[in-house]
Scaffold this motif. Structure first.
Motif, short mmCIF file in Angstrom:
data_model
loop_
_atom_site.label_atom_id
_atom_site.label_comp_id
_atom_site.label_asym_id
_atom_site.label_seq_id
_atom_site.Cartn_x
_atom_site.Cartn_y
_atom_site.Cartn_z
N PHE A 71 1.02 -1.17 -0.04
CA PHE A 71 -0.08 0.14 0.15
C PHE A 71 1.00 1.35 -0.03
CE2 PHE A 71 -2.17 3.39 2.54
CZ PHE A 71 -3.25 3.67 1.67
N TYR A 72 1.81 1.42 0.93
CA TYR A 72 2.73 2.58 0.92
C TYR A 72 3.40 2.61 -0.25
CZ TYR A 72 6.68 5.32 2.34
OH TYR A 72 7.56 6.48 2.43
N ARG A 73 4.17 1.60 -1.17
CA ARG A 73 4.59 1.60 -2.22
C ARG A 73 3.63 2.26 -3.44
NH1 ARG A 73 7.37 -3.11 -1.02
NH2 ARG A 73 5.88 -4.32 -2.19
N GLN A 74 2.28 1.92 -3.33
CA GLN A 74 1.62 2.28 -4.58
C GLN A 74 1.13 3.77 -4.27
OE1 GLN A 74 -1.60 -0.47 -3.76
NE2 GLN A 74 -0.80 -1.78 -5.26
N VAL A 75 0.98 4.40 -2.89
CA VAL A 75 0.75 5.60 -2.55
C VAL A 75 1.93 6.39 -3.06
CG1 VAL A 75 0.56 7.21 -0.66
CG2 VAL A 75 -0.74 5.00 -0.66
N VAL A 76 3.06 5.98 -2.76
CA VAL A 76 4.44 6.89 -3.28
C VAL A 76 4.20 6.94 -4.84
CG1 VAL A 76 6.63 6.71 -3.40
CG2 VAL A 76 5.51 6.56 -1.12
N ALA A 77 3.90 5.79 -5.43
CA ALA A 77 4.01 5.89 -6.88
C ALA A 77 2.94 6.73 -7.41
CB ALA A 77 3.53 4.34 -7.42
N GLU A 78 1.86 6.77 -6.81
CA GLU A 78 0.73 7.63 -7.05
C GLU A 78 1.18 9.24 -6.90
OE1 GLU A 78 -2.10 7.22 -9.13
OE2 GLU A 78 -1.35 5.23 -9.14
N LEU A 79 1.60 9.47 -5.86
CA LEU A 79 2.09 10.88 -5.57
C LEU A 79 3.33 11.16 -6.47
CD1 LEU A 79 2.23 10.80 -1.67
CD2 LEU A 79 0.61 11.93 -3.24
N ARG A 80 4.12 10.56 -7.14
CA ARG A 80 4.78 10.84 -7.97
C ARG A 80 4.45 11.10 -9.38
NH1 ARG A 80 9.26 6.33 -6.42
NH2 ARG A 80 10.34 7.19 -4.83
N LYS A 81 3.18 10.83 -9.77
CA LYS A 81 2.60 11.14 -10.63
C LYS A 81 2.09 12.72 -10.91
CE LYS A 81 1.14 6.43 -11.77
NZ LYS A 81 0.18 5.52 -11.90
N VAL A 82 1.69 13.09 -9.59
CA VAL A 82 0.97 14.37 -9.47
C VAL A 82 1.90 15.56 -9.83
CG1 VAL A 82 0.17 16.06 -7.69
CG2 VAL A 82 -0.11 13.39 -7.24
N VAL A 83 1.22 16.43 -10.66
CA VAL A 83 1.80 17.42 -11.09
C VAL A 83 1.48 18.72 -10.02
CG1 VAL A 83 1.84 19.35 -12.93
CG2 VAL A 83 1.40 16.71 -13.52
N TRP A 84 2.84 18.98 -9.25
CA TRP A 84 2.44 20.10 -8.06
C TRP A 84 2.49 21.49 -8.85
CZ3 TRP A 84 1.04 17.92 -3.92
CH2 TRP A 84 1.51 16.53 -3.55
N PRO A 85 1.54 22.23 -8.19
CA PRO A 85 1.71 23.66 -8.87
C PRO A 85 3.06 24.21 -8.40
CG PRO A 85 0.12 23.44 -6.94
CD PRO A 85 0.80 21.99 -7.12
#
Length: 82
Positions: A24-38
């Protein structure tokens, strides 16, 4: 009750789909890397737009509250103006 297989779940079926905390933690980190931060400029702009909107809404609600309050006092005081 329905006998549909889509509604019923067999015991143990959910256990196969569960993931462990590490996965779960690895998947969360992977999803957060996809986020385009403003950027900072975008963040400041968004903040100001939100603050102006909130202040505008506060003004509208305050005026409505004042108006309805005066109307209620006028109605329940017998319509007399003092």
């Amino acid at each position: 009750m329905s006998d549909s297989k889509a509604v019923r779940r067999e015991r143990g079926h959910d256990a196969e789909k569960r993931t462990g905390p590490a996965t779960f933690y690895r998947q969360v980190v992977a999803e957060l890397r996809k986020v385009v931060w403003p950027t900072q400029e975008q963040l400041v702009t968004y903040f100001l737009v939100v603050m102006v909107f909130v202040l505008f809404m506060i003004g509208i609600v305050s005026l409505l509250d004042l108006g309805f309050g005066k109307l209620v006092f006028w109605v329940f005081s017998g319509g007399s103006t003092q």
